[in-house]
Design a protein around this motif. Structure first.
Motif: not given
Length: 69
Positions: A25, A28-29, A39
């Protein structure tokens, strides 16, 4: 909304899955960028006899490694 699918051989603890979900997470963020709240992570677990590498499941790979020793 990023949706991440993870396929794992069963046997990981809930704590391990939580740690990897938090790490993915965050990655990706930060890399997209998007809010961590957007996410989604789906973890699917597979038994050892359902997970193949190079056409062999874990038991078959272990047997071949035992023969090579």
């Amino acid at each position: 909304m990023p949706i991440i699918e993870m396929h794992l051989v069963e046997g990981r603890t809930a704590e391990q899955k939580s740690r990897v979900a938090a790490a993915v997470t965050k990655a990706v963020s930060e890399s997209l960028p998007c809010s961590p709240d957007t996410v989604r992570i789906l973890i699917t677990e597979h038994r050892h006899d359902e997970f193949y590498v190079a056409g062999l499941n874990k038991m078959q790979r272990d047997a071949l490694q035992g023969q090579a020793k």
